[in-house]
Scaffold this active site. Structure first.
Site, short mmCIF file in Angstrom:
data_model
loop_
_atom_site.label_atom_id
_atom_site.label_comp_id
_atom_site.label_asym_id
_atom_site.label_seq_id
_atom_site.Cartn_x
_atom_site.Cartn_y
_atom_site.Cartn_z
N HIS A 1 -1.18 1.62 -5.47
CA HIS A 1 -2.31 0.70 -5.29
C HIS A 1 -2.27 -0.38 -6.37
CE1 HIS A 1 -6.03 -0.95 -4.19
NE2 HIS A 1 -6.85 0.04 -4.41
N HIS B 1 3.38 -6.18 2.77
CA HIS B 1 2.01 -5.73 2.65
C HIS B 1 1.61 -5.03 3.94
CE1 HIS B 1 -2.34 -5.87 1.97
NE2 HIS B 1 -2.05 -6.08 0.71
N ASP C 1 1.02 -9.21 -6.01
CA ASP C 1 1.63 -8.68 -7.23
C ASP C 1 2.92 -9.37 -7.64
OD1 ASP C 1 -0.24 -6.75 -7.87
OD2 ASP C 1 0.51 -5.42 -6.31
N1 ACO Z 1 11.62 -4.67 0.35
C1 ACO Z 1 12.52 -4.38 1.31
N2 ACO Z 1 12.20 -3.91 2.52
C2 ACO Z 1 10.89 -3.73 2.77
C3 ACO Z 1 9.90 -4.01 1.83
C4 ACO Z 1 10.30 -4.51 0.58
N3 ACO Z 1 9.41 -4.79 -0.36
N4 ACO Z 1 8.69 -3.72 2.36
C5 ACO Z 1 8.91 -3.28 3.58
N5 ACO Z 1 10.25 -3.28 3.85
C6 ACO Z 1 10.91 -2.95 5.12
C7 ACO Z 1 10.94 -1.44 5.33
O1 ACO Z 1 12.11 -0.88 4.82
C8 ACO Z 1 10.84 -1.37 6.82
O2 ACO Z 1 12.11 -1.70 7.35
P1 ACO Z 1 12.68 -0.91 8.64
O3 ACO Z 1 11.77 -1.30 9.76
O4 ACO Z 1 14.07 -1.40 8.78
O5 ACO Z 1 12.59 0.55 8.31
C9 ACO Z 1 9.91 -2.50 7.20
O6 ACO Z 1 10.08 -3.47 6.16
C10 ACO Z 1 8.44 -2.11 7.31
O7 ACO Z 1 8.05 -1.48 6.08
P2 ACO Z 1 6.93 -0.36 5.95
O8 ACO Z 1 7.21 0.45 4.73
O9 ACO Z 1 6.76 0.36 7.25
O10 ACO Z 1 5.64 -1.25 5.74
P3 ACO Z 1 4.23 -0.73 5.18
O11 ACO Z 1 3.21 -1.63 5.76
O12 ACO Z 1 4.06 0.72 5.37
O13 ACO Z 1 4.39 -0.98 3.61
C11 ACO Z 1 4.23 -1.88 1.45
C12 ACO Z 1 3.76 -1.96 2.92
C13 ACO Z 1 4.01 -0.45 0.89
C14 ACO Z 1 3.40 -2.84 0.60
C15 ACO Z 1 5.74 -2.26 1.38
O14 ACO Z 1 5.93 -3.56 1.91
C16 ACO Z 1 6.30 -2.14 -0.01
O15 ACO Z 1 6.71 -1.04 -0.42
N6 ACO Z 1 6.36 -3.28 -0.78
C17 ACO Z 1 6.84 -3.23 -2.15
C18 ACO Z 1 5.74 -2.68 -3.07
C19 ACO Z 1 4.64 -3.69 -3.31
O16 ACO Z 1 4.87 -4.86 -3.59
N7 ACO Z 1 3.36 -3.20 -3.22
C20 ACO Z 1 2.18 -4.02 -3.49
C21 ACO Z 1 1.34 -4.22 -2.26
S1 ACO Z 1 -0.03 -5.27 -2.62
C22 ACO Z 1 -1.22 -4.28 -3.32
O17 ACO Z 1 -1.25 -3.08 -3.12
C23 ACO Z 1 -2.27 -4.89 -4.21
#
Ligand code: ACO
Length: 433
Positions: free
Chosen positions: A271, A310, A366
């Protein structure tokens, strides 16, 4: 038949062949309406299984609107871009808590109230001084905001609107004091008392960084940048920490205890902790030449591009755009951070790369915030404390909405039981014989 009543979902239960009409309101069905669907007279009603609440609305709320596909964020209907540019954090806090912008008299009274509640009881200070020398400031903040409930036992009277207002003022006012003292504790520096002649954010900077000078004189551009960061973090509808505040608040506990739960939720790396991960990632990449290799690793699934993607935003996070601009203002004062060049190049490459485009992965809030915090010389442990201070008016606005919402009940989800049943207990003396 009205248009509204035509809005129903017909469900056919193939176990029994029975059909049910379930009303649709505001694009939702009531989970409780599914309870009438039973496989037999004595069978339990149908329930929904939704770990992480990915498709469950837990409340009606008029605080914050998000359209993740379009990249829109509004507080009480006002676009975040306009608030960040033209308002200030205390006015935004008023807007979130009261639901409308203040008149001049209301604004002045609000600022006065908050300013004159920034001090905490000396025993709070003594209590905080008891933490271990290297205590994480988030742990200190969580404990100390929860401890305020013992200093204000009247806060339990949550049905009284004046009383609620008093606690809201106290909490918004005291969070920077508790946050700054948590920071100074780990540094071993003397704790600085609030300066009521300064603005909310300038006073916070004074409590963080003042040493022997008579008055701490923060650069106005830095004050503005931090104020904007507070505005951007002030609310984000039903995120994990707000859900924690609402869930704990639904027991009708005092708001200090509910907000302490929110701070706890925010402490988690999924988070509040992503900006720290961005910084670590940028440091590891080290220079622009290494970006293609890094991107290849991300595309091969070895790691994630932190600060991208996100759950809700499938477009540029509107907050990230504003933060990018703030970063420029801050670096004008502090001198540039070489990591910024890496971040900019990384963003440029990722936004043109098919992998990220196809998955709608854009910079989130972020991606740049850690760089700004580092320019302020905050250690990474403080990043989430800053988030918590900014989020406090949002938590309280949501708490206020919750306690006045007649539809709300104690938050108590169902479960799907997967354990044993009706075992016969054998006393230890027989089992171990
Ligand atoms: N880098 C590379 N690939 C990514 C990223 C990323 N940052 N985020 C998502 N993907 C890819 C996944 O691998 C997935 O690919 P696939 O379909 O080939 O398997 C696809 O995009 C969908 O990703 P999910 O994990 O299903 O998306 P979800 O909505 O569950 O996750 C999250 C969102 C957790 C924010 C994710 O994008 C992530 O881990 N980002 C990096 C961490 C981050 O920056 N978090 C801060 C969020 S903002 C906040 O909380 C204030």
């Amino acid at each position: 038949m009205t248009q509204q009543s035509a809005e129903t979902l017909t469900v056919r239960d193939n176990r029994t062949g029975k059909e049910y009409d379930v009303p649709i309101t505001d694009g939702t069905i009531k989970a409780a309406d599914l309870g009438q669907i039973k496989a037999g007279d004595d069978a339990p009603g149908l329930a929904v299984y939704d770990p992480g609440f990915v498709n469950t609305a837990s409340c009606r709320s008029a605080v914050t609107y998000i359209d993740g596909d379009k990249g829109i964020l509004e507080y009480r209907g006002y676009p975040i871009e306009q608030l960040a540019e033209k308002s200030n954090f205390l006015e935004v806090a008023y807007l979130l808590v009261h639901g409308a912008l203040p008149t001049k008299a209301e604004y002045d009274a609000w600022v006065h109230e908050i300013t004159f509640h920034t001090f905490v009881h000396e025993n709070v200070k003594e209590f905080m001084q008891g933490f271990r020398y290297d205590a994480h400031p988030m742990g200190m903040l969580m404990a100390s905001v929860g401890a305020l409930s013992t200093f204000y036992p009247d806060a339990r009277n949550i049905s009284d609107s004046e009383n609620r207002h008093m606690q809201i003022v106290r909490m918004i006012a005291k969070m920077p004091t508790l946050g700054a003292w948590s920071f100074r504790h780990a540094q071993g520096k003397p704790w600085v008392y609030p300066d009521n002649e300064l603005s909310y954010t300038a006073n916070f900077l004074s409590m963080l960084f003042k040493m022997s000078e008579q008055k701490f004189d923060a650069d106005e551009r830095l004050v503005k940048a931090l104020d904007v960061l507070f505005i951007l973090h002030a609310d984000h509808e039903q995120n994990a920490s707000t859900n924690a505040v609402r869930s704990v608040g639904s027991t009708q506990v005092d708001p200090y205890s509910a907000v302490a739960a929110g701070v706890g939720a925010l402490f988690g790396p999924l988070h509040g902790g992503a900006n720290e991960a961005v910084l670590r990632m940028l440091k590891r990449i080290g220079s622009k030449e290494n970006i293609p290799d890094f991107i290849k690793g991300v595309k091969d699934g070895n790691e994630r591009l932190m600060g991208f993607g996100h759950r809700v935003y499938k477009n540029y996070d509107p907050r990230a755009k504003i933060i990018k601009k703030s970063a420029e203002d801050v670096f004008e004062v502090t001198g540039t951070n070489p990591l910024l060049d890496i971040a900019l190049e990384l963003e440029k490459i990722a936004l043109e790369d098919e992998y990220f485009v196809k998955r709608k992965l854009y910079p989130n809030v972020d991606f740049y915030s850690g760089l700004i915090y580092e320019a302020f010389q905050f250690p990474p442990e403080m990043f989430t404390v800053l988030f918590a201070i900014g989020r406090t008016p949002g938590w309280l606005a949501q708490w206020l909405e919750l306690v006045q919402d007649k539809e709300q009940k104690i938050a108590r989800p169902k479960q799907i039981y997967t354990g044993d049943r009706t075992l016969d207990f054998v006393p230890a003396s027989e089992r171990w014989a």
